[in-house]
Design a protein around this motif. Sequence first.
Motif, PDB file in Angstrom:
ATOM      1  N   SER A  41      81.916  51.909  87.589  1.00 37.52           N
ATOM      2  CA  SER A  41      81.916  52.286  86.900  1.00 37.52           C
ATOM      3  C   SER A  41      82.893  53.687  86.883  1.00 37.52           C
ATOM      4  CB  SER A  41      80.426  52.677  85.631  1.00 37.52           C
ATOM      5  OG  SER A  41      80.223  53.651  86.873  1.00 37.52           O
ATOM      6  N   PHE A  42      83.288  53.738  88.362  1.00 29.56           N
ATOM      7  CA  PHE A  42      83.449  55.193  88.436  1.00 29.56           C
ATOM      8  C   PHE A  42      84.831  54.635  88.952  1.00 29.56           C
ATOM      9  CE2 PHE A  42      79.614  56.605  89.260  1.00 29.56           C
ATOM     10  CZ  PHE A  42      79.319  57.901  88.198  1.00 29.56           C
ATOM     11  N   PRO A 158      80.579  55.841  71.562  1.00 29.08           N
ATOM     12  CA  PRO A 158      81.632  55.753  70.353  1.00 29.08           C
ATOM     13  C   PRO A 158      83.183  56.046  71.489  1.00 29.08           C
ATOM     14  CG  PRO A 158      80.095  57.030  69.299  1.00 29.08           C
ATOM     15  CD  PRO A 158      79.391  56.699  70.466  1.00 29.08           C
ATOM     16  N   LEU A 159      83.433  55.651  71.279  1.00 27.32           N
ATOM     17  CA  LEU A 159      84.811  55.672  72.338  1.00 27.32           C
ATOM     18  C   LEU A 159      86.067  57.179  71.463  1.00 27.32           C
ATOM     19  CD1 LEU A 159      86.521  52.427  72.925  1.00 27.32           C
ATOM     20  CD2 LEU A 159      84.072  54.194  73.658  1.00 27.32           C
ATOM     21  N   VAL A 160      86.050  58.655  72.424  1.00 25.95           N
ATOM     22  CA  VAL A 160      86.589  58.791  71.745  1.00 25.95           C
ATOM     23  C   VAL A 160      88.041  59.258  72.008  1.00 25.95           C
ATOM     24  CG1 VAL A 160      84.566  60.778  71.727  1.00 25.95           C
ATOM     25  CG2 VAL A 160      86.465  60.961  73.493  1.00 25.95           C
ATOM     26  N   ARG A 161      88.233  58.220  73.642  1.00 24.86           N
ATOM     27  CA  ARG A 161      89.995  57.944  73.256  1.00 24.86           C
ATOM     28  C   ARG A 161      89.872  56.864  74.012  1.00 24.86           C
ATOM     29  NH1 ARG A 161      91.443  62.196  77.819  1.00 24.86           N
ATOM     30  NH2 ARG A 161      94.086  60.352  77.784  1.00 24.86           N
ATOM     31  N   PRO A 162      91.087  55.579  73.985  1.00 25.81           N
ATOM     32  CA  PRO A 162      91.002  54.400  74.172  1.00 25.81           C
ATOM     33  C   PRO A 162      90.896  53.764  75.947  1.00 25.81           C
ATOM     34  CG  PRO A 162      93.603  55.007  73.099  1.00 25.81           C
ATOM     35  CD  PRO A 162      92.274  56.212  73.129  1.00 25.81           C
ATOM     36  N   VAL A 163      90.230  52.555  75.781  1.00 29.78           N
ATOM     37  CA  VAL A 163      89.752  52.313  76.788  1.00 29.78           C
ATOM     38  C   VAL A 163      90.216  51.427  77.234  1.00 29.78           C
ATOM     39  CG1 VAL A 163      87.790  51.915  78.035  1.00 29.78           C
ATOM     40  CG2 VAL A 163      87.195  53.183  76.834  1.00 29.78           C
ATOM     41  N   PHE A 167      88.581  47.864  82.049  1.00 33.61           N
ATOM     42  CA  PHE A 167      87.005  48.935  82.276  1.00 33.61           C
ATOM     43  C   PHE A 167      86.158  47.893  81.163  1.00 33.61           C
ATOM     44  CE2 PHE A 167      84.453  52.810  81.563  1.00 33.61           C
ATOM     45  CZ  PHE A 167      84.716  53.041  83.068  1.00 33.61           C
ATOM     46  N   VAL A 168      86.492  47.980  80.046  1.00 34.69           N
ATOM     47  CA  VAL A 168      85.004  47.289  79.561  1.00 34.69           C
ATOM     48  C   VAL A 168      84.639  45.951  79.649  1.00 34.69           C
ATOM     49  CG1 VAL A 168      84.337  46.175  76.970  1.00 34.69           C
ATOM     50  CG2 VAL A 168      85.939  48.688  76.934  1.00 34.69           C
ATOM     51  N   LYS A 169      85.373  45.271  80.137  1.00 33.04           N
ATOM     52  CA  LYS A 169      85.382  43.849  80.473  1.00 33.04           C
ATOM     53  C   LYS A 169      83.942  44.163  82.534  1.00 33.04           C
ATOM     54  CE  LYS A 169      86.857  39.489  82.736  1.00 33.04           C
ATOM     55  NZ  LYS A 169      88.238  38.879  82.671  1.00 33.04           N
ATOM     56  N   ASP A 170      84.513  44.952  83.582  1.00 30.64           N
ATOM     57  CA  ASP A 170      83.790  45.209  84.297  1.00 30.64           C
ATOM     58  C   ASP A 170      82.460  45.706  83.526  1.00 30.64           C
ATOM     59  OD1 ASP A 170      86.150  44.735  85.858  1.00 30.64           O
ATOM     60  OD2 ASP A 170      86.354  46.350  86.460  1.00 30.64           O
ATOM     61  N   PRO A 226      92.044  65.165  83.152  1.00 29.22           N
ATOM     62  CA  PRO A 226      91.989  64.842  82.341  1.00 29.22           C
ATOM     63  C   PRO A 226      91.414  63.397  82.554  1.00 29.22           C
ATOM     64  CG  PRO A 226      94.181  65.182  83.088  1.00 29.22           C
ATOM     65  CD  PRO A 226      93.421  65.625  83.636  1.00 29.22           C
ATOM     66  N   VAL A 227      90.480  62.431  81.655  1.00 28.04           N
ATOM     67  CA  VAL A 227      90.280  60.956  82.162  1.00 28.04           C
ATOM     68  C   VAL A 227      90.727  60.373  81.077  1.00 28.04           C
ATOM     69  CG1 VAL A 227      88.604  59.812  82.194  1.00 28.04           C
ATOM     70  CG2 VAL A 227      88.632  61.737  82.140  1.00 28.04           C
ATOM     71  N   GLY A 228      92.107  59.231  82.249  1.00 29.15           N
ATOM     72  CA  GLY A 228      92.856  58.470  81.640  1.00 29.15           C
ATOM     73  C   GLY A 228      92.473  57.374  81.317  1.00 29.15           C
TER      74      GLY A 228
END
Length: 228
Positions: A41-42, A158-163, A167-170, A226-228
């Motif tokens: 997750s990191f 809730p997502l505040v920016r696209p993921v 990553f979602v699959k993982d 920033p978390v991209g």
Amino acid sequence: MDSRVYTLALSTGIAVPCLVAGNPSGRPLLLLHAWGESRRSFDRLVPLLTEFRIFAPDLRGHSDADKPAGGYSLVEQAGDASAVLDSLGLASAAVLGSSSGGYVAQQLAVSGPQRVDALILAGAPLTLAGRPAFADEVETLVDPIGEEWVRQSLSWFPLVRPVPPWFVKDRIRDGTRVAAQPSGPASKGCTAPFRPRKAELSMARPSSSGEAMTICWPGATRRSWPVG
């Protein structure tokens, strides 16, 4: 960034995989993931922390870690985290706890403050008092946890920016690999009425916009990535 996953045999009687990555001479940073996730997750954060030596284990009952029937109280999970540091030969490290991993991080800071150089809480409560809102539902789960339930549970956040879709699959894969039966004791452990002494800890949190992760060392200048 060079990285490798080691299997650690802990003094608490379990074996866990642990990602080791980053600058070999950097300050050590221990990453503790949320319930239902794993060290992976990191994956989006670790490449940004090039000046640190990163250690990210799977926690007891999750992903590739051992899944014994017991040992899921908050104090015991903090004991696992301390044993990870022992196995790595680290007297102390900064500790980042994500979501419910922040409960474990806070308990480690209370149980063994000499082991925590700095405490970073990412989307985690600032107190260990009270009962998590998701606890009742989590305690009804049985093995194996279904993919559909995991997908639905992700909507709690809730997502505040696209993921990225990968990553979602993982995260869905992580959720289906949790040992459900110990989840009751594990979530109960998170309600233990301990509070860290804030004056003794340096804590940093993501910005309110969710656009940056901030890490602050005691006596150091605040830094944000920033978390991209």
